[in-house]
Design an enzyme around this catalytic site. Structure first.
Site, PDB file in Angstrom:
ATOM      1  N   HIS A  57       0.779  -1.233  -0.060  1.00 23.19           N
ATOM      2  CA  HIS A  57       0.080  -0.006   0.153  1.00 23.19           C
ATOM      3  C   HIS A  57       0.945   1.284  -0.129  1.00 23.19           C
ATOM      4  O   HIS A  57       0.556   2.330   0.877  1.00 23.19           O
ATOM      5  CB  HIS A  57      -0.958  -0.017   1.360  1.00 23.19           C
ATOM      6  CG  HIS A  57      -1.872  -1.164   1.229  1.00 23.19           C
ATOM      7  ND1 HIS A  57      -3.182  -0.923   0.838  1.00 23.19           N
ATOM      8  CD2 HIS A  57      -1.703  -2.352   1.789  1.00 23.19           C
ATOM      9  CE1 HIS A  57      -3.912  -2.195   0.906  1.00 23.19           C
ATOM     10  NE2 HIS A  57      -3.030  -2.950   1.584  1.00 23.19           N
ATOM     11  N   ASN A 112      -9.984  -3.154   2.675  1.00 25.30           N
ATOM     12  CA  ASN A 112      -9.820  -3.018   1.273  1.00 25.30           C
ATOM     13  C   ASN A 112     -11.192  -2.902   0.295  1.00 25.30           C
ATOM     14  O   ASN A 112     -12.318  -2.888   0.981  1.00 25.30           O
ATOM     15  CB  ASN A 112      -9.106  -4.366   0.811  1.00 25.30           C
ATOM     16  CG  ASN A 112      -7.634  -4.515   1.037  1.00 25.30           C
ATOM     17  OD1 ASN A 112      -7.228  -3.430   1.349  1.00 25.30           O
ATOM     18  ND2 ASN A 112      -7.112  -5.608   1.281  1.00 25.30           N
ATOM     19  N   HIS A 158      -3.782   0.810  12.007  1.00 25.41           N
ATOM     20  CA  HIS A 158      -3.488  -0.585  12.752  1.00 25.41           C
ATOM     21  C   HIS A 158      -4.761  -1.029  13.064  1.00 25.41           C
ATOM     22  O   HIS A 158      -5.745  -0.445  13.884  1.00 25.41           O
ATOM     23  CB  HIS A 158      -2.534  -0.125  13.929  1.00 25.41           C
ATOM     24  CG  HIS A 158      -2.441  -1.531  14.846  1.00 25.41           C
ATOM     25  ND1 HIS A 158      -2.448  -2.637  14.184  1.00 25.41           N
ATOM     26  CD2 HIS A 158      -2.199  -1.663  16.103  1.00 25.41           C
ATOM     27  CE1 HIS A 158      -2.095  -3.402  15.502  1.00 25.41           C
ATOM     28  NE2 HIS A 158      -2.093  -2.749  16.397  1.00 25.41           N
ATOM     29  N   TYR A 172       1.206  -4.188  12.063  1.00 23.18           N
ATOM     30  CA  TYR A 172       1.048  -2.808  11.685  1.00 23.18           C
ATOM     31  C   TYR A 172       1.935  -1.915  12.538  1.00 23.18           C
ATOM     32  O   TYR A 172       2.489  -0.876  12.132  1.00 23.18           O
ATOM     33  CB  TYR A 172      -0.387  -2.444  11.659  1.00 23.18           C
ATOM     34  CG  TYR A 172      -1.161  -2.961  10.599  1.00 23.18           C
ATOM     35  CD1 TYR A 172      -1.549  -4.340  10.453  1.00 23.18           C
ATOM     36  CD2 TYR A 172      -1.525  -2.197   9.395  1.00 23.18           C
ATOM     37  CE1 TYR A 172      -2.183  -4.887   9.400  1.00 23.18           C
ATOM     38  CE2 TYR A 172      -2.067  -2.545   8.467  1.00 23.18           C
ATOM     39  CZ  TYR A 172      -2.544  -4.006   8.147  1.00 23.18           C
ATOM     40  OH  TYR A 172      -3.231  -4.417   7.417  1.00 23.18           O
TER      41      TYR A 172
HETATM   42 FE1  HDD Z   1      -2.333  -4.959   5.661  1.00 27.29          FE
HETATM   43  C1  HDD Z   1      -0.948  -1.818   5.209  1.00 27.29           C
HETATM   44  C2  HDD Z   1      -5.239  -3.649   4.392  1.00 27.29           C
HETATM   45  C3  HDD Z   1      -3.735  -8.060   5.361  1.00 27.29           C
HETATM   46  C4  HDD Z   1       0.391  -6.015   7.005  1.00 27.29           C
HETATM   47  N1  HDD Z   1      -3.017  -3.185   5.072  1.00 27.29           N
HETATM   48  C5  HDD Z   1      -2.348  -2.006   4.735  1.00 27.29           C
HETATM   49  C6  HDD Z   1      -3.171  -0.981   4.359  1.00 27.29           C
HETATM   50  C7  HDD Z   1      -4.362  -1.273   4.298  1.00 27.29           C
HETATM   51  C8  HDD Z   1      -4.299  -2.775   4.457  1.00 27.29           C
HETATM   52  C9  HDD Z   1      -5.479  -0.468   3.491  1.00 27.29           C
HETATM   53  C10 HDD Z   1      -2.634   0.447   4.128  1.00 27.29           C
HETATM   54  C11 HDD Z   1      -2.993   1.488   5.295  1.00 27.29           C
HETATM   55  C12 HDD Z   1      -2.371   2.872   4.985  1.00 27.29           C
HETATM   56  O1  HDD Z   1      -3.191   3.366   4.271  1.00 27.29           O
HETATM   57  O2  HDD Z   1      -1.615   3.275   5.487  1.00 27.29           O
HETATM   58  N2  HDD Z   1      -4.144  -5.780   4.957  1.00 27.29           N
HETATM   59  C13 HDD Z   1      -5.404  -5.185   4.480  1.00 27.29           C
HETATM   60  C14 HDD Z   1      -6.568  -5.910   4.608  1.00 27.29           C
HETATM   61  C15 HDD Z   1      -5.951  -7.376   4.932  1.00 27.29           C
HETATM   62  C16 HDD Z   1      -4.620  -6.952   5.041  1.00 27.29           C
HETATM   63  C17 HDD Z   1      -7.848  -5.545   4.234  1.00 27.29           C
HETATM   64  C18 HDD Z   1      -6.664  -8.532   4.982  1.00 27.29           C
HETATM   65  C19 HDD Z   1      -7.681  -8.818   5.707  1.00 27.29           C
HETATM   66  N3  HDD Z   1      -2.016  -6.750   6.287  1.00 27.29           N
HETATM   67  C20 HDD Z   1      -2.291  -7.742   5.958  1.00 27.29           C
HETATM   68  C21 HDD Z   1      -1.691  -9.000   6.816  1.00 27.29           C
HETATM   69  C22 HDD Z   1      -0.581  -8.234   7.125  1.00 27.29           C
HETATM   70  C23 HDD Z   1      -0.625  -6.879   6.918  1.00 27.29           C
HETATM   71  C24 HDD Z   1      -2.044 -10.583   6.657  1.00 27.29           C
HETATM   72  C25 HDD Z   1       0.631  -9.023   8.061  1.00 27.29           C
HETATM   73  C26 HDD Z   1       0.514  -9.968   8.617  1.00 27.29           C
HETATM   74  N4  HDD Z   1      -0.727  -4.219   6.067  1.00 27.29           N
HETATM   75  C27 HDD Z   1       0.254  -4.651   6.751  1.00 27.29           C
HETATM   76  C28 HDD Z   1       1.673  -3.803   6.959  1.00 27.29           C
HETATM   77  C29 HDD Z   1       1.234  -2.625   6.673  1.00 27.29           C
HETATM   78  C30 HDD Z   1      -0.154  -2.724   5.740  1.00 27.29           C
HETATM   79  C31 HDD Z   1       2.868  -4.405   6.585  1.00 27.29           C
HETATM   80  C32 HDD Z   1       2.049  -1.741   5.488  1.00 27.29           C
HETATM   81  C33 HDD Z   1       2.137  -0.162   5.704  1.00 27.29           C
HETATM   82  C34 HDD Z   1       1.455  -0.219   7.127  1.00 27.29           C
HETATM   83  O3  HDD Z   1       1.105  -1.604   7.542  1.00 27.29           O
HETATM   84  O4  HDD Z   1       1.261   0.651   7.641  1.00 27.29           O
HETATM   85  O5  HDD Z   1       1.671  -3.817   8.359  1.00 27.29           O
END
Ligand code: HDD
Length: 711
Positions: A79, A152, A343, A366
């Site tokens: 993202h 999402n 988060h 997160y």
């Molecule tokens: Fe995630 C970012 C949505 C599964 C780990 N995620 C992130 C963002 C969105 C989602 C919208 C961007 C937030 C922003 O605008 O800053 N993610 C989802 C959805 C998931 C999902 C709807 C399934 C239900 N994500 C998911 C899993 C993991 C992560 C299974 C790890 C175990 N996601 C992250 C992250 C991010 C992230 C690495 C990257 C940047 C951030 O968090 O702040 O922690």
């Protein structure tokens, strides 16, 4: 000691008021260093003589350069490319029966929010219109602290357990040996992951559908995806799934268009959101919940904790409980959109988690990722991340600490500070985890109830209209057509034959592999439902509001006609903009002037929802001198967009190949494309009311899929 633990009522201005103290306005100010020293010279470094070497003591140069050298922070691992805006949320009726969350009780309270929309796979500088899932993350600044709904635009996910998230992301991101391709799932490693992990089947169907190509962030749904819990003040719980439903309906671009827009305007979606808010067309989304009683946890033929499953709306209706309106663009992209940290574990009393194994893993990731992205544990103090509820605890120090905590006490329990800050009871708003009964053996395994990977993928396919199905087939053919390893293409066909043999056969025919072994429809495993009309974008809200209309006109355009059409479009809430051979004023045959804000060189019909060619012989002749005018019309036609022409404007339909040259007589009578869906014609600018009405109605249709495709 200052006593500020009284929570102030939160209203829509609360966050704005808080941000106000951090805003800086440089208008009319003298320049200073970061230490506040006034600067007398900002173009030349300090040198020993005008042609001499720069001196070490030039602190101003060093400060400026050091800051510049460190201006970038790591982009989000997923993202990375996003765009955000402020707004507010209002609940329609008290939700106390289901949850004690305060922001879901009082319809008069406007809770401030910040939303960040994003693509997932691409880097920060990638294009907006790639085929991808869109992030839809909302931070509610409630009086009880921040609540983040990190969702999402699709209701399911690729994998069932967070343990596989790094593998999935490694597979979809550019391949590591050559960092190719950018922001695309059309490559070997992604599809290798898909065929090796069949739990991806359902989400891949969504990703190959038009949901991956939103026309606008304002025109897509949002989903919390994971299963959460609502808990009321009697401690009773419901499983809950969250939904955002856009009031403008769900609409997508077409694939050819998205690829071209990626070059013509890589900022297409963010520009659309920015412009809509600037012009007062505030995006609105209704908030919905699907609720399942605790005792009904096992009532369904899918596991309600499985994030690759949706709860069909026809089985579990979406209860609409409120509305979010986005009203304000950011002052500074980096300070707000880039630094916001979401988060799923940021919850408030009344909202709790389920044992969804994807959610459980998210709860770790997160906060962890912000430590490297935002440089330390104090990212909650960055203005955009600050809660509007006061923050008091014994956490201290660390990189970039802003709070100046007074006094010697930074531990609990204590006697020196009267045991403050002390935990609040549940009655005082203290968060108490839902007392779910948990028992079991430690085990690295997945429940058998997660093993059905295909029925809901089939449900999705069966719920699509023929047009949507064709788009899905085309998407598979494109994506798998880019896969170099033949075995991966073959295995993909085999895998999707379990979704639908006909789908697989159609994919196979386009990618040079044998048709699938399975040729009959698998027995439907779902006892509950065969199709879900809510999944088809054909059944959505249709409106001409905020649709952009390209008005092709030149000198000598028919002024009365133009005025009539522009007025009708504006009354319908559409946004007409004049495109001509050059920028600036164009005069009508009667001597009035209109302003052309685009040229055929600076714009394309790709960037509009509809095209109107105004009448007036001189105007149309002028347009015809530029071959791009015909291309403008041709592409609008190919992308199923509404095209409206009056009088001589019809000649451009012939130039574009949309109408046959032998239809010159029909052009004269204004009917060269009679019966072609979404092509509205009038022979002259007499009574324009029927034309205007038909034009607006056609724009609201969004696209005219039944149109013959001969150009
Ligand atoms: Fe995630 C970012 C949505 C599964 C780990 N995620 C992130 C963002 C969105 C989602 C919208 C961007 C937030 C922003 O605008 O800053 N993610 C989802 C959805 C998931 C999902 C709807 C399934 C239900 N994500 C998911 C899993 C993991 C992560 C299974 C790890 C175990 N996601 C992250 C992250 C991010 C992230 C690495 C990257 C940047 C951030 O968090 O702040 O922690």
């Amino acid at each position: 000691m200052r006593k500020d633990d009284q929570r102030e009522p939160v209203n829509e201005q609360s966050k704005d008021k808080q941000l106000e103290q951090f805003r800086v306005d440089d208008t009319g100010q003298k320049m200073t260093t970061n230490q506040g020293l006034r600067v007398s010279e900002d173009e030349h470094s300090l040198k020993a003589g005008v042609r001499g070497p720069t001196l070490m003591e030039d602190f101003q140069f060093r400060e400026k350069m050091t800051h510049f050298d460190h201006e970038r922070i790591p982009e989000r691992i997923v993202h990375a490319r996003g765009f955000g805006a402020h707004g507010y949320f209002q609940v329609y009726e008290p939700m106390s029966e289901f949850t004690k969350a305060k922001f879901l009780q009082d319809p008069s309270v406007k809770t401030p929010v910040f939303v960040r929309f994003s693509t997932v796979a691409g880097s920060r500088g990638s294009a907006d219109t790639v085929r991808d899932v869109r992030g839809f993350a909302t931070k509610f600044y409630t009086e009880e602290g921040n609540y983040d709904l990190v969702g999402n635009n699709m209701p399911v996910f690729f994998i069932q357990d967070a343990m596989k998230f790094p593998d999935f992301i490694h597979a979809v991101k550019p391949e590591p040996h050559n960092e190719i391709p950018q922001a695309a799932s059309a490559h070997d490693t992604f599809w290798d992951f898909v065929i090796s992990n069949t739990e991806t089947a359902h989400m891949v169907m969504w990703a190959m559908s038009d949901r991956s190509l939103p026309r606008s962030f304002r025109m897509m749904e949002g989903f919390g995806v994971n299963t959460f819990r609502f808990v009321n003040d009697r401690g009773e719980a419901h499983f809950v799934k969250f939904h955002w439903k856009p009031l403008l309906g769900m609409h997508s671009l077409v694939w050819d268009e998205t690829q071209k827009i990626a070059g013509k305007d890589p900022d297409f979606n963010r520009r659309d959101l920015w412009d809509a808010i600037e012009s007062g067309n505030y995006p609105e989304y209704e908030f919905g919940v699907q609720l399942i009683k605790e005792e009904d946890e096992f009532k369904f033929d899918f596991d309600i904790l499985d994030p690759t499953k949706l709860w069909p709306e026809e089985l579990v209706p979406v209860k609409i409980i409120g509305k979010m309106t986005l009203t304000q663009n950011t002052d500074n992209f980096f300070a707000e959109t880039e630094q916001i940290a979401f988060h799923p574990g940021h919850v408030v009393p009344g909202i709790d988690f389920s044992n969804d194994p994807l959610l459980q893993g998210r709860l770790f990731s997160y906060t962890d990722t912000q430590l490297s992205r935002l440089g330390g544990p104090n990212f909650h103090e960055i203005p955009i991340n600050r809660s509007v509820a006061p923050v008091h605890n014994n956490q201290r120090d660390g990189m970039h600490r802003m709070a100046i905590n007074r006094g010697p006490v930074s531990y609990h329990k204590n006697s020196l500070a009267g045991n403050a800050p002390e935990p609040a009871s549940e009655q005082e708003g203290g968060y108490v985890h839902y007392a779910e009964k948990v028992e079991g053996r430690k085990i690295q395994a997945r429940s058998d109830s997660f093993k059905d990977h295909f029925s809901q993928a089939t449900l999705f396919w069966n719920s699509m209209s023929p047009v949507e199905q064709q788009h899905i087939v085309n998407a598979f053919r494109f994506e798998l057509g880019k896969v170099k390893t033949k075995e991966i293409r073959e295995n993909a066909v085999e895998m999707f034959s379990h979704v639908d043999p006909d789908l697989a056969a159609q994919i196979a025919a386009g990618i040079g592999v044998k048709p699938p072994q399975v040729t009959s429809q698998p027995a439907a495993e779902s006892e509950n439902i065969a199709t879900s009309p809510a999944l088809s974008m054909m059944n959505t809200i249709k409106s001409a509001k905020t649709r952009k209309v390209a008005v092709l006109a030149g000198t000598g355009v028919n002024g009365a006609e133009l005025t009539s059409v522009l007025t009708a479009l504006k009354e319908a809430g559409a946004i007409p903009e004049i495109v001509s051979t050059q920028l600036g004023p164009i005069s009508t045959e009667g001597g009035a002037t209109f302003e052309a804000v685009h040229t055929l060189l600076t714009s394309d019909s790709l960037l509009f929802d509809a095209v109107y060619v105004a009448g007036g012989a001189q105007s149309v002749d002028e347009l015809k001198t530029d071959p791009k005018a015909a291309n403008f019309i041709r592409e609008a036609y190919q992308h199923y967009k509404t095209i409206a022409v009056v009088g001589e404007g019809s000649e451009l339909l012939i130039a574009a190949g949309v109408a046959a040259p032998e239809s010159a007589a029909a052009v004269a009578s204004g009917t060269p494309t009679a019966g072609v869906p979404g092509v509205i014609t009038a022979s002259d600018a007499g009574d324009m009311s029927a034309f205007n009405e038909a034009f607006v109605a056609a724009i609201a249709e969004h696209r005219h899929w039944a149109r013959p495709m001969h150009v």
